[in-house]
Motif scaffolding. Sequence first.
Motif, PDB file in Angstrom:
ATOM      1  N   LEU A 155       0.826  -1.210   0.000  1.00  0.00           N
ATOM      2  CA  LEU A 155       0.000   0.000   0.000  1.00  0.00           C
ATOM      3  C   LEU A 155       0.858   1.257   0.000  1.00  0.00           C
ATOM      4  N   ILE A 156       1.904   1.272   0.807  1.00  0.00           N
ATOM      5  CA  ILE A 156       2.797   2.429   0.834  1.00  0.00           C
ATOM      6  C   ILE A 156       3.495   2.603  -0.503  1.00  0.00           C
ATOM      7  N   GLN A 157       3.921   1.498  -1.113  1.00  0.00           N
ATOM      8  CA  GLN A 157       4.602   1.590  -2.410  1.00  0.00           C
ATOM      9  C   GLN A 157       3.657   2.116  -3.477  1.00  0.00           C
ATOM     10  N   ARG A 158       2.399   1.726  -3.410  1.00  0.00           N
ATOM     11  CA  ARG A 158       1.405   2.249  -4.357  1.00  0.00           C
ATOM     12  C   ARG A 158       1.228   3.753  -4.173  1.00  0.00           C
ATOM     13  N   TYR A 159       1.264   4.193  -2.915  1.00  0.00           N
ATOM     14  CA  TYR A 159       1.142   5.635  -2.656  1.00  0.00           C
ATOM     15  C   TYR A 159       2.337   6.381  -3.245  1.00  0.00           C
ATOM     16  N   ILE A 160       3.529   5.878  -3.036  1.00  0.00           N
ATOM     17  CA  ILE A 160       4.731   6.532  -3.553  1.00  0.00           C
ATOM     18  C   ILE A 160       4.712   6.574  -5.080  1.00  0.00           C
ATOM     19  N   ASN A 192       8.869  14.436  -9.596  1.00  0.00           N
ATOM     20  CA  ASN A 192      10.159  13.762  -9.408  1.00  0.00           C
ATOM     21  C   ASN A 192      10.727  14.008  -8.015  1.00  0.00           C
ATOM     22  N   ILE A 193      10.621  15.251  -7.544  1.00  0.00           N
ATOM     23  CA  ILE A 193      11.141  15.587  -6.210  1.00  0.00           C
ATOM     24  C   ILE A 193      10.348  14.848  -5.130  1.00  0.00           C
ATOM     25  N   THR A 194       9.018  14.845  -5.271  1.00  0.00           N
ATOM     26  CA  THR A 194       8.169  14.149  -4.298  1.00  0.00           C
ATOM     27  C   THR A 194       8.467  12.656  -4.278  1.00  0.00           C
ATOM     28  N   TYR A 195       8.593  12.071  -5.448  1.00  0.00           N
ATOM     29  CA  TYR A 195       8.870  10.631  -5.548  1.00  0.00           C
ATOM     30  C   TYR A 195      10.212  10.287  -4.906  1.00  0.00           C
ATOM     31  N   GLU A 196      11.221  11.082  -5.197  1.00  0.00           N
ATOM     32  CA  GLU A 196      12.550  10.832  -4.640  1.00  0.00           C
ATOM     33  C   GLU A 196      12.552  10.998  -3.122  1.00  0.00           C
ATOM     34  N   THR A 197      11.872  12.038  -2.636  1.00  0.00           N
ATOM     35  CA  THR A 197      11.822  12.290  -1.193  1.00  0.00           C
ATOM     36  C   THR A 197      11.130  11.154  -0.454  1.00  0.00           C
ATOM     37  N   GLU A 198       9.966  10.740  -0.941  1.00  0.00           N
ATOM     38  CA  GLU A 198       9.197   9.683  -0.273  1.00  0.00           C
ATOM     39  C   GLU A 198       9.910   8.337  -0.357  1.00  0.00           C
ATOM     40  N   LEU A 228      12.707   8.359   2.200  1.00  0.00           N
ATOM     41  CA  LEU A 228      12.164   8.205   3.551  1.00  0.00           C
ATOM     42  C   LEU A 228      11.806   6.751   3.822  1.00  0.00           C
ATOM     43  N   PHE A 229      11.174   6.114   2.865  1.00  0.00           N
ATOM     44  CA  PHE A 229      10.749   4.719   3.027  1.00  0.00           C
ATOM     45  C   PHE A 229      11.953   3.791   3.210  1.00  0.00           C
ATOM     46  N   LYS A 230      13.014   4.086   2.511  1.00  0.00           N
ATOM     47  CA  LYS A 230      14.215   3.255   2.613  1.00  0.00           C
ATOM     48  C   LYS A 230      15.085   3.633   3.813  1.00  0.00           C
ATOM     49  N   GLY A 231      14.909   4.855   4.302  1.00  0.00           N
ATOM     50  CA  GLY A 231      15.768   5.337   5.379  1.00  0.00           C
ATOM     51  C   GLY A 231      15.068   5.500   6.708  1.00  0.00           C
ATOM     52  N   PHE A 258       7.133   3.598   9.004  1.00  0.00           N
ATOM     53  CA  PHE A 258       7.413   2.260   8.502  1.00  0.00           C
ATOM     54  C   PHE A 258       8.661   2.287   7.621  1.00  0.00           C
ATOM     55  N   LYS A 259       9.599   1.387   7.910  1.00  0.00           N
ATOM     56  CA  LYS A 259      10.787   1.251   7.078  1.00  0.00           C
ATOM     57  C   LYS A 259      10.585   0.080   6.121  1.00  0.00           C
ATOM     58  N   LYS A 260      11.001   0.286   4.889  1.00  0.00           N
ATOM     59  CA  LYS A 260      10.782  -0.721   3.855  1.00  0.00           C
ATOM     60  C   LYS A 260      11.425  -2.054   4.222  1.00  0.00           C
ATOM     61  N   GLN A 261      12.631  -2.003   4.768  1.00  0.00           N
ATOM     62  CA  GLN A 261      13.341  -3.227   5.106  1.00  0.00           C
ATOM     63  C   GLN A 261      12.600  -4.050   6.155  1.00  0.00           C
ATOM     64  N   SER A 262      12.072  -3.372   7.182  1.00  0.00           N
ATOM     65  CA  SER A 262      11.375  -4.092   8.254  1.00  0.00           C
ATOM     66  C   SER A 262      10.064  -4.687   7.771  1.00  0.00           C
TER      67      SER A 262
END
Length: 205
Positions: A76-81, A113-119, A122-125, A160-164
């Motif tokens: 769901l988060i990935q779909r939002y991004i 592009n800026i929004t996509y990169e920022t989100e 954040l998801f990865k970090g 939420f972190k993507k890795q977890s």
Amino acid sequence: MGKPNINVLKDNKKVVHPKSRKAKKLNKQFSRALKMQKRQSESNMKLQVLGDKLLWFKENMDSSLEEYTPKDVLNLIQRYIDRNLEELEQISLKQSIGGRNSNQHASRKDRINITYETETNLFKGAGFETIDLLNPELLKIFKAWNGQLRYLTNFKLRRFKKQSLEDGSAVSENAVFSAVDEMKTTEPMEDSDNKDSDEDVQEED
């Protein structure tokens, strides 16, 4: 030299000398009021952005699920991004055939592009912030939300972190931080020179 300018208060018709203590006090109060108004406006804007974000999640989540798994939250988060990628492709297509108007949607493309990169970062970090979908009780409350901003304080947010989420280590948190509460809390502004705000100040001769 000419006479100094004077300010007249319309409410009590008293003349205030521009260099008097009272004039300085009034200017300081006016400046402080503007700062507080600006801070409140910024807080309302953040609340609106958060409301739009959570509304997307509510409208795009699977309402039939009574419990969400880490994999469900991840998807769901990935779909939002990725929500604006289709629009980005359309803009790129228009620019490729637009000729002289190829830069017509350049600003919108840059924002996406800026929004996509920022989100994504954040998801990865540090983590992507949204409603704690892993908490069944909060999930039930979230489903009943009617979209009004005043009810956002009922939601506790978490990062939420993507890795977890990928390895399944993300679990529901009982006590989570509420970003909404932080935005609605306005700390008093320090003003060491405003101690006499409630005292009467006599005008200078």
